[in-house]
Design a protein around this motif. Structure first.
Motif, PDB file in Angstrom:
ATOM      1  N   ARG A 150      36.568  45.047  37.837  1.00 52.66           N
ATOM      2  CA  ARG A 150      36.824  44.358  36.562  1.00 52.66           C
ATOM      3  C   ARG A 150      35.781  43.267  36.334  1.00 52.66           C
ATOM      4  O   ARG A 150      35.990  42.096  36.668  1.00 52.66           O
ATOM      5  N   ILE A 151      34.659  43.644  35.751  1.00 48.93           N
ATOM      6  CA  ILE A 151      33.577  42.715  35.461  1.00 48.93           C
ATOM      7  C   ILE A 151      33.800  42.135  34.059  1.00 48.93           C
ATOM      8  O   ILE A 151      33.891  42.898  33.094  1.00 48.93           O
ATOM      9  N   PRO A 152      33.902  40.824  33.923  1.00 50.68           N
ATOM     10  CA  PRO A 152      34.176  40.239  32.609  1.00 50.68           C
ATOM     11  C   PRO A 152      33.184  40.678  31.540  1.00 50.68           C
ATOM     12  O   PRO A 152      31.973  40.651  31.747  1.00 50.68           O
ATOM     13  N   GLY A 153      33.725  41.139  30.402  1.00 51.90           N
ATOM     14  CA  GLY A 153      32.898  41.531  29.272  1.00 51.90           C
ATOM     15  C   GLY A 153      32.282  42.904  29.381  1.00 51.90           C
ATOM     16  O   GLY A 153      31.485  43.295  28.521  1.00 51.90           O
ATOM     17  N   GLU A 154      32.609  43.680  30.426  1.00 51.67           N
ATOM     18  CA  GLU A 154      32.038  45.008  30.616  1.00 51.67           C
ATOM     19  C   GLU A 154      33.138  46.028  30.880  1.00 51.67           C
ATOM     20  O   GLU A 154      34.269  45.663  31.193  1.00 51.67           O
ATOM     21  N   ASN A 155      32.780  47.315  30.723  1.00 55.26           N
ATOM     22  CA  ASN A 155      33.681  48.357  31.197  1.00 55.26           C
ATOM     23  C   ASN A 155      33.799  48.253  32.714  1.00 55.26           C
ATOM     24  O   ASN A 155      32.913  47.730  33.378  1.00 55.26           O
ATOM     25  N   PRO A 156      34.886  48.752  33.273  1.00 60.25           N
ATOM     26  CA  PRO A 156      35.037  48.691  34.734  1.00 60.25           C
ATOM     27  C   PRO A 156      33.821  49.291  35.441  1.00 60.25           C
ATOM     28  O   PRO A 156      33.298  50.327  35.037  1.00 60.25           O
ATOM     29  N   ASN A 157      33.376  48.638  36.508  1.00 62.03           N
ATOM     30  CA  ASN A 157      32.173  49.021  37.241  1.00 62.03           C
ATOM     31  C   ASN A 157      32.591  49.526  38.619  1.00 62.03           C
ATOM     32  O   ASN A 157      32.932  48.747  39.506  1.00 62.03           O
ATOM     33  N   ALA A 158      32.543  50.852  38.789  1.00 65.96           N
ATOM     34  CA  ALA A 158      32.993  51.449  40.046  1.00 65.96           C
ATOM     35  C   ALA A 158      32.138  50.989  41.229  1.00 65.96           C
ATOM     36  O   ALA A 158      32.643  50.842  42.345  1.00 65.96           O
ATOM     37  N   ALA A 159      30.842  50.750  41.005  1.00 61.96           N
ATOM     38  CA  ALA A 159      29.972  50.310  42.096  1.00 61.96           C
ATOM     39  C   ALA A 159      30.388  48.940  42.613  1.00 61.96           C
ATOM     40  O   ALA A 159      30.425  48.700  43.826  1.00 61.96           O
ATOM     41  N   ARG A 160      30.703  48.037  41.700  1.00 66.63           N
ATOM     42  CA  ARG A 160      31.171  46.715  42.121  1.00 66.63           C
ATOM     43  C   ARG A 160      32.532  46.828  42.813  1.00 66.63           C
ATOM     44  O   ARG A 160      32.814  46.129  43.782  1.00 66.63           O
ATOM     45  N   GLY A 161      33.371  47.723  42.313  1.00 64.99           N
ATOM     46  CA  GLY A 161      34.653  47.946  42.979  1.00 64.99           C
ATOM     47  C   GLY A 161      34.475  48.468  44.387  1.00 64.99           C
ATOM     48  O   GLY A 161      35.199  48.077  45.315  1.00 64.99           O
ATOM     49  N   PHE A 162      33.494  49.340  44.577  1.00 67.19           N
ATOM     50  CA  PHE A 162      33.184  49.870  45.906  1.00 67.19           C
ATOM     51  C   PHE A 162      32.764  48.740  46.840  1.00 67.19           C
ATOM     52  O   PHE A 162      33.155  48.726  48.025  1.00 67.19           O
ATOM     53  N   GLU A 163      31.983  47.805  46.332  1.00 66.46           N
ATOM     54  CA  GLU A 163      31.514  46.690  47.167  1.00 66.46           C
ATOM     55  C   GLU A 163      32.689  45.898  47.737  1.00 66.46           C
ATOM     56  O   GLU A 163      32.721  45.577  48.936  1.00 66.46           O
ATOM     57  N   LEU A 164      33.676  45.578  46.907  1.00 65.54           N
ATOM     58  CA  LEU A 164      34.847  44.850  47.387  1.00 65.54           C
ATOM     59  C   LEU A 164      35.676  45.715  48.331  1.00 65.54           C
ATOM     60  O   LEU A 164      36.181  45.229  49.351  1.00 65.54           O
ATOM     61  N   LEU A 165      35.811  47.005  48.022  1.00 62.24           N
ATOM     62  CA  LEU A 165      36.550  47.905  48.913  1.00 62.24           C
ATOM     63  C   LEU A 165      35.869  47.980  50.278  1.00 62.24           C
ATOM     64  O   LEU A 165      36.534  47.950  51.327  1.00 62.24           O
ATOM     65  N   ALA A 166      34.544  48.074  50.289  1.00 65.91           N
ATOM     66  CA  ALA A 166      33.811  48.161  51.554  1.00 65.91           C
ATOM     67  C   ALA A 166      34.042  46.916  52.403  1.00 65.91           C
ATOM     68  O   ALA A 166      34.264  47.004  53.623  1.00 65.91           O
ATOM     69  N   THR A 167      33.994  45.752  51.775  1.00 65.87           N
ATOM     70  CA  THR A 167      34.248  44.506  52.511  1.00 65.87           C
ATOM     71  C   THR A 167      35.664  44.488  53.075  1.00 65.87           C
ATOM     72  O   THR A 167      35.890  44.077  54.218  1.00 65.87           O
ATOM     73  N   THR A 168      36.622  44.962  52.288  1.00 68.78           N
ATOM     74  CA  THR A 168      38.009  44.995  52.735  1.00 68.78           C
ATOM     75  C   THR A 168      38.173  45.942  53.917  1.00 68.78           C
ATOM     76  O   THR A 168      38.851  45.625  54.899  1.00 68.78           O
ATOM     77  N   VAL A 169      37.558  47.129  53.843  1.00 62.66           N
ATOM     78  CA  VAL A 169      37.646  48.093  54.937  1.00 62.66           C
ATOM     79  C   VAL A 169      36.979  47.538  56.197  1.00 62.66           C
ATOM     80  O   VAL A 169      37.471  47.737  57.321  1.00 62.66           O
ATOM     81  N   GLN A 170      35.874  46.845  56.033  1.00 59.13           N
ATOM     82  CA  GLN A 170      35.227  46.218  57.190  1.00 59.13           C
ATOM     83  C   GLN A 170      36.184  45.240  57.877  1.00 59.13           C
ATOM     84  O   GLN A 170      36.283  45.198  59.114  1.00 59.13           O
ATOM     85  N   ASN A 171      36.896  44.450  57.078  1.00 59.09           N
ATOM     86  CA  ASN A 171      37.834  43.490  57.648  1.00 59.09           C
ATOM     87  C   ASN A 171      38.973  44.190  58.384  1.00 59.09           C
ATOM     88  O   ASN A 171      39.447  43.715  59.419  1.00 59.09           O
ATOM     89  N   VAL A 172      39.428  45.318  57.837  1.00 61.21           N
ATOM     90  CA  VAL A 172      40.543  46.044  58.442  1.00 61.21           C
ATOM     91  C   VAL A 172      40.129  46.703  59.755  1.00 61.21           C
ATOM     92  O   VAL A 172      40.870  46.682  60.746  1.00 61.21           O
ATOM     93  N   THR A 173      38.945  47.295  59.765  1.00 62.23           N
ATOM     94  CA  THR A 173      38.502  48.098  60.919  1.00 62.23           C
ATOM     95  C   THR A 173      37.680  47.312  61.928  1.00 62.23           C
ATOM     96  O   THR A 173      37.513  47.762  63.063  1.00 62.23           O
ATOM     97  N   GLY A 174      37.133  46.186  61.508  1.00 56.50           N
ATOM     98  CA  GLY A 174      36.216  45.455  62.373  1.00 56.50           C
ATOM     99  C   GLY A 174      34.801  45.984  62.334  1.00 56.50           C
ATOM    100  O   GLY A 174      33.924  45.483  63.047  1.00 56.50           O
ATOM    101  N   ILE A 175      34.532  46.995  61.511  1.00 54.47           N
ATOM    102  CA  ILE A 175      33.165  47.491  61.338  1.00 54.47           C
ATOM    103  C   ILE A 175      32.343  46.393  60.662  1.00 54.47           C
ATOM    104  O   ILE A 175      32.709  45.890  59.601  1.00 54.47           O
TER     105      ILE A 175
END
Length: 381
Positions: A150-175
């Motif tokens: 959810r990028i302000p003023g833009e259509n949803p950006n799947a790439a930016r969403g992936f970035e946050l998901l990747a960080t979250t998965v790293q925290n969960v797995t320790g990768i």
């Protein structure tokens, strides 16, 4: 694995003559592995360039905005951790949800791989994410992609969403860091399977479709009630040759009433089986030795994929992973269970022992760990 007709081997097109094996066969990233599923890249520089040009590129890890240095082309070395995310986009303005979250771990020798899924309903702490003005919260794992997109003023950006998901998965797995990542459009998988002429899969028990009629059209919703009505597509237990819509429909099923008693964990297993089946089909002589079919597969795969190799191309990774084959991909199941607040379902949590799996992954000790803990091994049948 499907086998081409014997006569085809002797009539292979002259474009393959003189082309070394490593340049003919590479893993299609995402292992369309799905992934996203490992497949093949056969061919001359023309085919390789065509596939590379068809694959969508995006800054999935925020490297460009962080000013990260570009790596050398020859330095893809194991161990590797690759994040593969499947989405099913409805409209350009709809926020993406991660329907499938998989990690491909490749040990230092890079001659085998381990594929495991994370429950999309896993309750996790999603960190704050400034580009989306997201303050962070406890939520289901698949929501991380939605919050980050959810990028302000833009259509949803799947790439930016992936970035946050990747960080979250790293925290969960320790990768500590993902070496590459891909977003796979599940609808595009149907085109890939059809381009290959279908895929062979073993259906482990009778399954009925929640979403499709026997002819592949959508089942209508039930007015005034939940779910769908009308005749259902059925996948009986046993070996099947599935078309694109059938394969995609089968791996989407997750309800006990439809024949999947372990719900989303069963769906994860079926998705991993689908990935492995696609790998086998992509390496079959029917695809490898058929330039026209191969070209269709590559174009369909490219159109279904958004990739980031953090400076490396999808072809670079294909060459680096050239020794991985269907029988060297070990599917792993991470056991979990539901969380309830009274009678209200809140999501999923990992069972004890999953933390030990992640420790073994970090220490490059997965082989002895899986020997000692066979309950983590997901079977192909």
């Amino acid at each position: 694995m499907l086998v081409g007709k014997a006569g085809k081997r002797g009539r292979r097109s002259s474009i393959w003559r003189g082309v070394p094996r490593w340049a003919r066969i590479c893993t299609v990233f995402g292992t369309v592995l799905t992934m996203l599923s490992g497949a093949v890249l056969v061919g001359t520089e023309v085919l390789m360039a065509r596939y590379e040009g068809a694959v969508g590129k995006a800054d999935l890890f925020g490297d460009q905005s962080a000013g990260a240095a570009q790596p050398r082309k020859s330095d893809i070395k194991g161990p590797l951790n690759i994040l593969l995310v499947g989405i099913d986009p409805r409209t350009p303005t709809a926020v993406p949800l991660a329907d499938s979250i998989m990690v491909l771990h490749v040990p230092a020798d890079m001659d085998r791989a381990y594929l495991f899924s994370l429950p999309r309903d896993l309750v996790v702490d999603i960190p704050e994410f400034t580009p989306a003005n997201f303050d962070g919260r406890t939520d289901k794992l698949n929501a991380a992609m939605s919050h980050g997109s959810r990028i302000p003023g833009e259509n949803p950006n799947a790439a930016r969403g992936f970035e946050l998901l990747a960080t979250t998965v790293q925290n969960v797995t320790g990768i500590k860091r993902f070496d590459a990542g891909a977003i796979i459009n599940f609808t595009g998988f149907q085109k890939i399977v059809d381009a290959m002429g279908g895929v062979d899969m073993y259906v482990e028990r009778d399954v009925k479709s929640e979403h499709k009629k026997p002819d592949g059209t959508a089942r209508p919703g039930n007015p005034g009630g939940e779910g769908y009505i009308g005749p259902q597509a059925v996948y009986p237990k046993g070996n099947h040759h599935l078309s694109g819509w059938q394969a995609l429909d089968y791996v989407r099923q997750r309800y006990p009433k439809n024949g999947v008693p372990d719900a989303d964990y069963g769906r994860q297993r079926h998705q991993q089986q689908f990935v492995k089946a696609m790998v086998g089909q992509a390496f079959s002589a029917d695809v490898v030795a058929n330039p026209l079919k191969l070209d269709k597969v590559l174009r369909a795969a490219g159109q279904s994929l958004i990739f980031s190799g953090r400076g490396h191309s999808v072809v670079d990774f294909g060459i680096a992973l050239k020794n991985i084959r269907p029988d060297t991909i070990q599917m792993v199941k991470l056991a979990g269970g539901p969380i309830y607040n009274g009678s209200r379902y809140k999501g999923e949590q990992f069972q004890p022992g999953v933390t030990d799996f992640f420790t073994a992954l970090h220490n490059e000790q997965l082989d002895p760990f899986l020997l000692e803990h066979p309950e983590f091994v997901n079977k192909s049948k």
